[in-house]
Design a protein around this motif. Structure first.
Motif, PDB file in Angstrom:
ATOM      1  N   ASP A  28       0.809  -1.218   0.000  1.00 11.53           N
ATOM      2  CA  ASP A  28       0.000   0.000   0.000  1.00 11.53           C
ATOM      3  C   ASP A  28       0.845   1.273   0.000  1.00 11.53           C
ATOM      4  O   ASP A  28       0.305   2.374   0.087  1.00 11.53           O
ATOM      5  N   ILE A  29       2.159   1.121  -0.079  1.00  7.85           N
ATOM      6  CA  ILE A  29       3.060   2.280  -0.116  1.00  7.85           C
ATOM      7  C   ILE A  29       3.899   2.171  -1.383  1.00  7.85           C
ATOM      8  O   ILE A  29       4.799   1.335  -1.498  1.00  7.85           O
ATOM      9  N   ILE A  30       3.606   2.998  -2.373  1.00  8.33           N
ATOM     10  CA  ILE A  30       4.274   2.956  -3.676  1.00  8.33           C
ATOM     11  C   ILE A  30       5.137   4.195  -3.830  1.00  8.33           C
ATOM     12  O   ILE A  30       4.660   5.322  -3.641  1.00  8.33           O
ATOM     13  N   VAL A  31       6.404   3.988  -4.168  1.00  8.87           N
ATOM     14  CA  VAL A  31       7.333   5.112  -4.332  1.00  8.87           C
ATOM     15  C   VAL A  31       8.026   5.014  -5.685  1.00  8.87           C
ATOM     16  O   VAL A  31       8.670   4.002  -5.993  1.00  8.87           O
ATOM     17  N   TYR A  32       7.876   6.054  -6.520  1.00 11.89           N
ATOM     18  CA  TYR A  32       8.588   6.161  -7.789  1.00 11.89           C
ATOM     19  C   TYR A  32       9.714   7.177  -7.639  1.00 11.89           C
ATOM     20  O   TYR A  32       9.525   8.237  -7.030  1.00 11.89           O
ATOM     21  N   CYS A  33      10.875   6.863  -8.221  1.00 12.49           N
ATOM     22  CA  CYS A  33      11.974   7.835  -8.209  1.00 12.49           C
ATOM     23  C   CYS A  33      12.819   7.655  -9.451  1.00 12.49           C
ATOM     24  O   CYS A  33      12.664   6.688 -10.209  1.00 12.49           O
ATOM     25  N   SER A  34      13.738   8.581  -9.697  1.00  8.90           N
ATOM     26  CA  SER A  34      14.629   8.496 -10.847  1.00  8.90           C
ATOM     27  C   SER A  34      15.703   7.442 -10.585  1.00  8.90           C
ATOM     28  O   SER A  34      15.933   7.033  -9.439  1.00  8.90           O
ATOM     29  N   ILE A  35      16.402   7.010 -11.628  1.00  9.83           N
ATOM     30  CA  ILE A  35      17.481   6.030 -11.420  1.00  9.83           C
ATOM     31  C   ILE A  35      18.699   6.692 -10.777  1.00  9.83           C
ATOM     32  O   ILE A  35      19.554   6.017 -10.215  1.00  9.83           O
ATOM     33  N   ASP A  36      18.776   8.033 -10.843  1.00  7.56           N
ATOM     34  CA  ASP A  36      19.875   8.782 -10.219  1.00  7.56           C
ATOM     35  C   ASP A  36      19.400   9.435  -8.923  1.00  7.56           C
ATOM     36  O   ASP A  36      19.762  10.574  -8.619  1.00  7.56           O
ATOM     37  N   PHE A  37      18.589   8.711  -8.164  1.00  6.38           N
ATOM     38  CA  PHE A  37      17.934   9.300  -7.003  1.00  6.38           C
ATOM     39  C   PHE A  37      18.894   9.671  -5.879  1.00  6.38           C
ATOM     40  O   PHE A  37      18.578  10.478  -5.011  1.00  6.38           O
ATOM     41  N   ASN A  38      20.103   9.084  -5.875  1.00  3.61           N
ATOM     42  CA  ASN A  38      21.089   9.386  -4.827  1.00  3.61           C
ATOM     43  C   ASN A  38      22.468   9.003  -5.330  1.00  3.61           C
ATOM     44  O   ASN A  38      22.641   7.956  -5.946  1.00  3.61           O
ATOM     45  N   ASP A  39      23.445   9.863  -5.080  1.00  7.00           N
ATOM     46  CA  ASP A  39      24.779   9.598  -5.625  1.00  7.00           C
ATOM     47  C   ASP A  39      25.800   9.179  -4.568  1.00  7.00           C
ATOM     48  O   ASP A  39      27.003   9.246  -4.801  1.00  7.00           O
ATOM     49  N   THR A  40      25.334   8.751  -3.401  1.00  6.30           N
ATOM     50  CA  THR A  40      26.289   8.301  -2.378  1.00  6.30           C
ATOM     51  C   THR A  40      26.052   6.848  -1.980  1.00  6.30           C
ATOM     52  O   THR A  40      26.919   5.998  -2.165  1.00  6.30           O
ATOM     53  N   LYS A  41      24.864   6.542  -1.446  1.00 10.04           N
ATOM     54  CA  LYS A  41      24.591   5.175  -0.999  1.00 10.04           C
ATOM     55  C   LYS A  41      23.225   4.699  -1.495  1.00 10.04           C
ATOM     56  O   LYS A  41      22.330   4.380  -0.703  1.00 10.04           O
ATOM     57  N   PRO A  42      23.057   4.605  -2.797  1.00  9.97           N
ATOM     58  CA  PRO A  42      21.737   4.228  -3.330  1.00  9.97           C
ATOM     59  C   PRO A  42      21.298   2.821  -2.927  1.00  9.97           C
ATOM     60  O   PRO A  42      20.118   2.592  -2.670  1.00  9.97           O
ATOM     61  N   ALA A  43      22.231   1.871  -2.870  1.00  7.66           N
ATOM     62  CA  ALA A  43      21.851   0.498  -2.514  1.00  7.66           C
ATOM     63  C   ALA A  43      21.315   0.426  -1.088  1.00  7.66           C
ATOM     64  O   ALA A  43      20.331  -0.270  -0.809  1.00  7.66           O
ATOM     65  N   ASP A  44      21.942   1.166  -0.189  1.00  8.76           N
ATOM     66  CA  ASP A  44      21.494   1.174   1.206  1.00  8.76           C
ATOM     67  C   ASP A  44      20.085   1.768   1.329  1.00  8.76           C
ATOM     68  O   ASP A  44      19.246   1.266   2.096  1.00  8.76           O
ATOM     69  N   ILE A  45      19.828   2.829   0.569  1.00  9.22           N
ATOM     70  CA  ILE A  45      18.520   3.480   0.603  1.00  9.22           C
ATOM     71  C   ILE A  45      17.437   2.537   0.078  1.00  9.22           C
ATOM     72  O   ILE A  45      16.370   2.403   0.669  1.00  9.22           O
ATOM     73  N   LEU A  46      17.741   1.866  -1.030  1.00 18.26           N
ATOM     74  CA  LEU A  46      16.758   0.953  -1.617  1.00 18.26           C
ATOM     75  C   LEU A  46      16.457  -0.209  -0.678  1.00 18.26           C
ATOM     76  O   LEU A  46      15.313  -0.668  -0.597  1.00 18.26           O
TER      77      LEU A  46
END
Length: 446
Positions: free
Chosen positions: A55-73
């Motif tokens: 019930d929680i859907i989040v769309y973002c760009s592929i360049d959403f973060n330039d430091t720790k994207p894997a950790d955020i995902l």
């Protein structure tokens, strides 16, 4: 009337109030950028209202973060379903809270980041509406995005060290890799889970319309996988059908159908099959006889494919088992039925009831245009209706066959042994029809 928020943290104070006090049923977010702080903040809010992950859907760009994207995902995946919009760049900032009777719609400049939550001057509008004003936009994003899975997170882990450097080569490779995953996910949605099945999703995709005209080495390799599985199945089928005096193609190279688009299959490989029919000596009872076909070429009557046979056919949505009766042109047993129709009609009449209850369909198929023109469901029709159907629609230019279809996820075709079992059952049922509609030469006369 819209409300606006521009003071620091004013927007998120309002979001927090609506989530914690009024408890939405669903949240949909589009944010160009994400930060670990922003994602953790959203997670803590959602915990308070017991929202489920779906019930929680989040769309973002592929360049959403330039430091720790894997950790955020990884954190985001723990409580929400995130999607990465592959192309073009997603820059919108939209937050929708879905309640029982209405929707709160926020949009403006604030990303789901620490800056967007508390540090920056952002300007966001708020509207209370009956329905989402951007349904088409969400639909567009869903089609053009890749769902974040363990595979995607692993990909970002590989790129995590190079992304801060903004190296164009690596950034381009990330997008290419995500495009491949997106394509795979899109295709997987069209097929059920076939884990443990003899034929898997990649096999079915290979004979789908997306692939059936492709003639490169990759397509040929994929088709070869299917062909090898059918040939392995053939080794078990061949000894069992000998009791009915049925035989595979006399040329071992032609036991299965072709796997390369050509003039013989109208430039497409939408199915791959193995067939069992007449002995070679039956195909050429008068010696080497040749005649001119409709194109003016020499055309031997002993060609195996022009005679009726039993078939295991692998198609894009499952497996067809049954009797192939006639090619579109110069089908030997089609002419046999026409010449002896009154006698054959009596044989069909005597045995028609044995066909009922087996989900058999008789097809007249336009192979040139890849179109099923006429079909008859034996379980739903009477004998007289079938006889009228056959005489009305049997015509040169249409392939003619009677098949039982099994959907790709049918448990009865999960294993090679299961396919073999069902094939034998269908062949047994259709044997009386095959004998009635096929010209055979007794073994003693071959």
């Amino acid at each position: 009337m819209s409300a606006y928020f521009w003071r620091q943290q004013a927007f998120w104070n309002d979001v927090e109030y609506e989530i914690l006090i009024n408890k939405p049923k669903k949240i949909v977010i589009s944010s160009a950028y994400l930060s670990l702080t922003g994602v953790e903040y959203l997670r803590d809010l959602c915990k308070e209202c017991n929202l489920k992950r779906e019930d929680i859907i989040v769309y973002c760009s592929i360049d959403f973060n330039d430091t720790k994207p894997a950790d955020i995902l990884e954190v985001l995946c723990s409580f929400a379903k995130p999607f990465l919009v592959v192309n073009p760049f997603l820059h919108s900032k939209i937050y929708e809270l879905h309640f029982e009777d209405n929707i709160i719609f926020y949009h403006g400049s604030a990303n789901l980041t620490e800056g967007g939550i508390s540090r920056n001057y952002e300007c966001m509008s708020k509207d209370v509406l009956e329905h989402s004003p951007v349904c088409d936009f969400w639909e567009h994003l869903s089609v053009n995005s890749v769902e974040v899975t363990e595979e995607v997170i692993a990909l970002y882990e590989l790129h995590q060290k190079t992304l801060p450097l903004k190296i164009q080569k690596n950034a381009g490779k990330l997008q290419t890799d995500l495009e491949k995953i997106k394509e795979k996910q899109y295709k997987m949605k069209a097929y059920p889970d076939l884990s443990g099945f003899y034929f898997d999703v990649d096999d079915y995709i290979t004979v789908s319309k997306e692939w059936y005209k492709v003639s490169n080495s990759t397509a040929t390799k994929r088709r070869k996988v299917i062909q090898d599985k059918l040939l392995a199945l053939h080794k078990d089928i061949e000894p069992r059908v000998k009791k009915w005096d049925l035989h595979p193609h006399y040329n071992k190279d032609n036991i299965s159908s072709g796997i390369i688009p050509s003039v013989f299959n109208h430039g497409r490989v939408g199915a791959i099959w193995v067939r069992y029919g007449k002995h070679k000596d039956e195909l050429n009872p008068y010696g080497s006889v040749e005649r001119k076909n409709r194109r003016g070429n020499k055309d031997p009557i002993e060609q195996f494919h022009k005679h009726a046979c039993f078939q295991v056919s692998f198609v894009s949505n499952g497996i067809d088992l049954g009797m192939f009766h006639s090619t579109a042109h110069d089908g030997i047993d089609r002419y046999h039925v026409r010449e002896r129709w009154h006698e054959i009609k009596g044989e069909i009449s005597r045995n028609y009831n044995s066909l009922v209850g087996n989900q058999l369909l008789w097809h007249f198929y336009d192979a040139k245009n890849d179109k099923f023109k006429y079909q008859f469901e034996i379980d739903k029709g009477t004998l007289d209706e079938f006889l009228d159907f056959y005489t009305k629609y049997d015509e040169d230019g249409l392939e003619s066959f009677c098949m039982r279809h099994f959907e790709s996820d049918d448990e009865r075709i999960k294993t090679k042994e299961g396919i073999l079992k069902e094939a034998m059952k269908i062949y047994e049922v259709l044997m009386t029809l095959y004998k009635a509609m096929t010209f055979r030469i007794p073994t003693s006369m071959r």
